[in-house]
Design an enzyme around this catalytic site. Sequence first.
Site, PDB file in Angstrom:
ATOM      1  N   ARG A  26       0.830  -1.212   0.000  1.00 28.94           N
ATOM      2  CA  ARG A  26       0.000   0.000   0.000  1.00 28.94           C
ATOM      3  C   ARG A  26       0.860   1.256   0.000  1.00 28.94           C
ATOM      4  NH1 ARG A  26      -0.818   4.697   2.768  1.00 28.94           N
ATOM      5  NH2 ARG A  26      -0.509   3.586   4.747  1.00 28.94           N
ATOM      6  N   ASP A  27       1.496   1.557   1.106  1.00 26.67           N
ATOM      7  CA  ASP A  27       2.299   2.775   1.205  1.00 26.67           C
ATOM      8  C   ASP A  27       3.513   2.707   0.290  1.00 26.67           C
ATOM      9  OD1 ASP A  27       3.107   5.253   2.123  1.00 26.67           O
ATOM     10  OD2 ASP A  27       3.997   4.499   3.958  1.00 26.67           O
ATOM     11  N   HIS A 220       6.242   4.667  12.491  1.00 27.99           N
ATOM     12  CA  HIS A 220       6.293   4.675  11.029  1.00 27.99           C
ATOM     13  C   HIS A 220       7.276   5.769  10.604  1.00 27.99           C
ATOM     14  CE1 HIS A 220       4.079   4.107   7.048  1.00 27.99           C
ATOM     15  NE2 HIS A 220       4.845   5.160   6.814  1.00 27.99           N
ATOM     16  N   HIS A 222      10.116   7.441   7.968  1.00 28.88           N
ATOM     17  CA  HIS A 222      10.682   7.545   6.620  1.00 28.88           C
ATOM     18  C   HIS A 222      12.173   7.856   6.737  1.00 28.88           C
ATOM     19  CE1 HIS A 222       6.993   7.705   3.898  1.00 28.88           C
ATOM     20  NE2 HIS A 222       6.545   7.400   5.096  1.00 28.88           N
ATOM     21  N   CYS A 253       4.823   9.688  -0.263  1.00 30.42           N
ATOM     22  CA  CYS A 253       3.477  10.195  -0.029  1.00 30.42           C
ATOM     23  C   CYS A 253       3.099  11.106  -1.176  1.00 30.42           C
ATOM     24  CB  CYS A 253       3.411  10.962   1.295  1.00 30.42           C
ATOM     25  SG  CYS A 253       1.792  11.695   1.608  1.00 30.42           S
ATOM     26  N   ASN A 262      10.125   4.555   2.934  1.00 31.71           N
ATOM     27  CA  ASN A 262       9.963   4.041   4.291  1.00 31.71           C
ATOM     28  C   ASN A 262      11.220   3.316   4.759  1.00 31.71           C
ATOM     29  OD1 ASN A 262       6.897   4.298   4.931  1.00 31.71           O
ATOM     30  ND2 ASN A 262       6.956   3.495   2.854  1.00 31.71           N
TER      31      ASN A 262
END
Length: 312
Positions: A26-27, A220, A222, A253, A262
């Site tokens: 997803r991300d 989370h 980055h 993003c 990430n």
Amino acid sequence: MTRTLPMVEPDPDLPESVTIYEVGPRDGLQNEKSVVPVEVKAEFVRRLLAAGLQTVELTSFVPAKWVPQLGDAEELIDLLGSAGTGRQRPVLVPNERGLDRALEKGVSSIAIFGSATESFAQANLNRSVAESVQMFAPVVARALDAGAWVRAYVSMCFGDPWEGPVPVDQVVDSCSRLMDLGCDQLSIGDTIGVATPGHVQRLLDGLDGAGIGVDQIGVHFHDTYGQALSNTLTALSRGVSVVDASTGGLGGCPYAKSATGNLATEDLVWALDGLGVEHGTDLDMLVETSVWMAGQLGRPSPSRVVKALSGT
């Protein structure tokens, strides 16, 4: 030649085990300019599961016009079959319509995506922080009524490209508003990768003071400034045991152009192995998966561990 392994030096101050919350499908993929075929996405998920990852965030039920890369959510769930609807297969939903679509596919874990800053709330959700909480309230209530597990992401917890440094009290307030809706877990996001270890500690202290303990928190980070792993280890030393990571270091993003990849799952696993922390994944299979996905995307993985172990 024998593959290099890290020397194991356990740290008694760290959790015995860590749950890796894999966000690659997803991300990791959402910011790719070229739409990845849904069959490739499904194979990516299957490979991640085969490598031992238990929690894999699959997709987002957002309108295709918002994020074209994720416009095939229903088709992906169909291709995955029973592997796509378990408790540890969360999907992101932006509103009640997204929740309807997810529930219709039998999804039993969802995530909502809030913001600690007004600028990003407007850019990402086209509404204020307060208005976004109002929008999410019925989503969370209905999901819980349906027996679903609910995660709350809060982005821009450490810095914002429009507003600069974000006060800890402001972040705690935004996190508390979403957790007060009844969410099961909070993920604090360093969306543009500007966090440092001391900042991480101070935010965790603030959340604890607001009644949000480390047992409810995932982190989370980055890696924009190369700090994702050090920030993660700082969080683990404070008792956090859920870490978001993306196989191959994929990610970004679409609403914050300064957000780069990430924390790479392989880099995290290498560090956890060296610290004697259980995680349940096979590093060699993860590396193979990253090399394979890099081939699908037409560029090498940014993960240092992938490069070291694959010779790429």
